[in-house]
Design an enzyme around this catalytic site. Sequence first.
Site, PDB file in Angstrom:
ATOM      1  N   ASN A 174       7.432  21.955   8.817  1.00 38.20           N
ATOM      2  CA  ASN A 174       6.957  21.418  10.086  1.00 38.20           C
ATOM      3  C   ASN A 174       7.168  19.902  10.127  1.00 38.20           C
ATOM      4  OD1 ASN A 174       4.907  21.575   8.089  1.00 38.20           O
ATOM      5  ND2 ASN A 174       3.267  21.534   9.591  1.00 38.20           N
TER       6      ASN A 174
ATOM      7  N   CYS B 203       6.563  30.777  17.692  1.00 41.17           N
ATOM      8  CA  CYS B 203       7.504  31.089  16.599  1.00 41.17           C
ATOM      9  C   CYS B 203       7.756  32.589  16.492  1.00 41.17           C
ATOM     10  CB  CYS B 203       7.002  30.521  15.282  1.00 41.17           C
ATOM     11  SG  CYS B 203       7.224  28.731  15.209  1.00 41.17           S
TER      12      CYS B 203
ATOM     13  N   GLU C  86       5.868  16.859  12.495  1.00 40.30           N
ATOM     14  CA  GLU C  86       4.960  16.483  13.577  1.00 40.30           C
ATOM     15  C   GLU C  86       5.415  15.201  14.258  1.00 40.30           C
ATOM     16  OE1 GLU C  86       1.049  16.682  11.768  1.00 40.30           O
ATOM     17  OE2 GLU C  86       1.137  18.890  11.811  1.00 40.30           O
TER      18      GLU C  86
ATOM     19  N   CYS D 205       7.491  23.495  14.367  1.00 42.58           N
ATOM     20  CA  CYS D 205       6.991  24.345  13.285  1.00 42.58           C
ATOM     21  C   CYS D 205       8.064  24.562  12.220  1.00 42.58           C
ATOM     22  CB  CYS D 205       6.568  25.692  13.835  1.00 42.58           C
ATOM     23  SG  CYS D 205       5.034  25.670  14.781  1.00 42.58           S
TER      24      CYS D 205
ATOM     25  N   CYS E  91       2.919  31.015  14.548  1.00 42.22           N
ATOM     26  CA  CYS E  91       2.257  30.843  15.848  1.00 42.22           C
ATOM     27  C   CYS E  91       2.967  31.718  16.886  1.00 42.22           C
ATOM     28  CB  CYS E  91       2.272  29.376  16.268  1.00 42.22           C
ATOM     29  SG  CYS E  91       3.872  28.800  16.881  1.00 42.22           S
TER      30      CYS E  91
ATOM     31  N   GLU F 124       9.046  27.360  10.984  1.00 43.30           N
ATOM     32  CA  GLU F 124       9.935  28.477  11.338  1.00 43.30           C
ATOM     33  C   GLU F 124      11.069  27.990  12.245  1.00 43.30           C
ATOM     34  OE1 GLU F 124       6.674  28.297  11.512  1.00 43.30           O
ATOM     35  OE2 GLU F 124       5.719  30.207  11.058  1.00 43.30           O
TER      36      GLU F 124
HETATM   37  N1  THU Z   1       2.630  25.324  11.889  1.00 50.24           N
HETATM   38  C1  THU Z   1       3.844  25.781  11.442  1.00 50.24           C
HETATM   39  O1  THU Z   1       4.729  24.981  11.085  1.00 50.24           O
HETATM   40  N2  THU Z   1       4.041  27.109  11.395  1.00 50.24           N
HETATM   41  C2  THU Z   1       3.101  28.051  11.647  1.00 50.24           C
HETATM   42  O2  THU Z   1       3.392  29.224  11.535  1.00 50.24           O
HETATM   43  C3  THU Z   1       1.756  27.641  12.052  1.00 50.24           C
HETATM   44  C4  THU Z   1       1.588  26.208  12.367  1.00 50.24           C
HETATM   45  C5  THU Z   1       2.385  23.885  11.885  1.00 50.24           C
HETATM   46  C6  THU Z   1       2.411  23.205  13.223  1.00 50.24           C
HETATM   47  C7  THU Z   1       1.587  21.962  12.928  1.00 50.24           C
HETATM   48  O3  THU Z   1       2.444  20.973  12.354  1.00 50.24           O
HETATM   49  C8  THU Z   1       0.601  22.409  11.872  1.00 50.24           C
HETATM   50  O4  THU Z   1       1.124  23.613  11.334  1.00 50.24           O
HETATM   51  C9  THU Z   1      -0.800  22.657  12.402  1.00 50.24           C
HETATM   52  O5  THU Z   1      -0.790  23.492  13.499  1.00 50.24           O
END
Ligand code: THU
Length: 130
Positions: A39, A86, A41, A50, A83, A52
């Site tokens: 991920n 994704c 941000e 994310c 999520c 994925e």
């Molecule tokens: N996040 C992911 O990268 N993948 C997931 O399957 C769930 C959430 C990340 C997004 C964000 O950077 C952090 O987790 C908190 O939501």
Amino acid sequence: MTLLAAATAVRENAYVPYSRFKVGAALRAASGTVYAGCNVENVAYPEGTCAEAGAIAAMIAAGDTRIAEVLVIADSPDPVPPCGGCRQKIAEFADPSVTVTLCTTDGKSRAMTVADLLPGVFTAAHMDRA
Ligand code: THU
């Protein structure tokens, strides 16, 4: 390289100054090649991506188009699920029967399928009359 090793390694590179929640994802394409993503941000929170999505972007950039297997890992009390967004992104490139393994950094895991994660998925077939 195993999906667990790839996702565990790439997770260390996650850019997470806001959530502090590092996620790693790895997928094996139909060709056999493994792609990984973490991920990333952003201070404008909705612009974050994310793990994925990163792995899928790496796969497409390299010229593969079909996902054979996915694994996601995070330091979470329970195996971390993709999520909603994704799930749809994975479904674009994976058959419903494809396994998605959800993992924690302390060794818990849960195997699901794409169909388990996104029942009733919206597909291109729904636009057949368009
Ligand atoms: N996040 C992911 O990268 N993948 C997931 O399957 C769930 C959430 C990340 C997004 C964000 O950077 C952090 O987790 C908190 O939501």
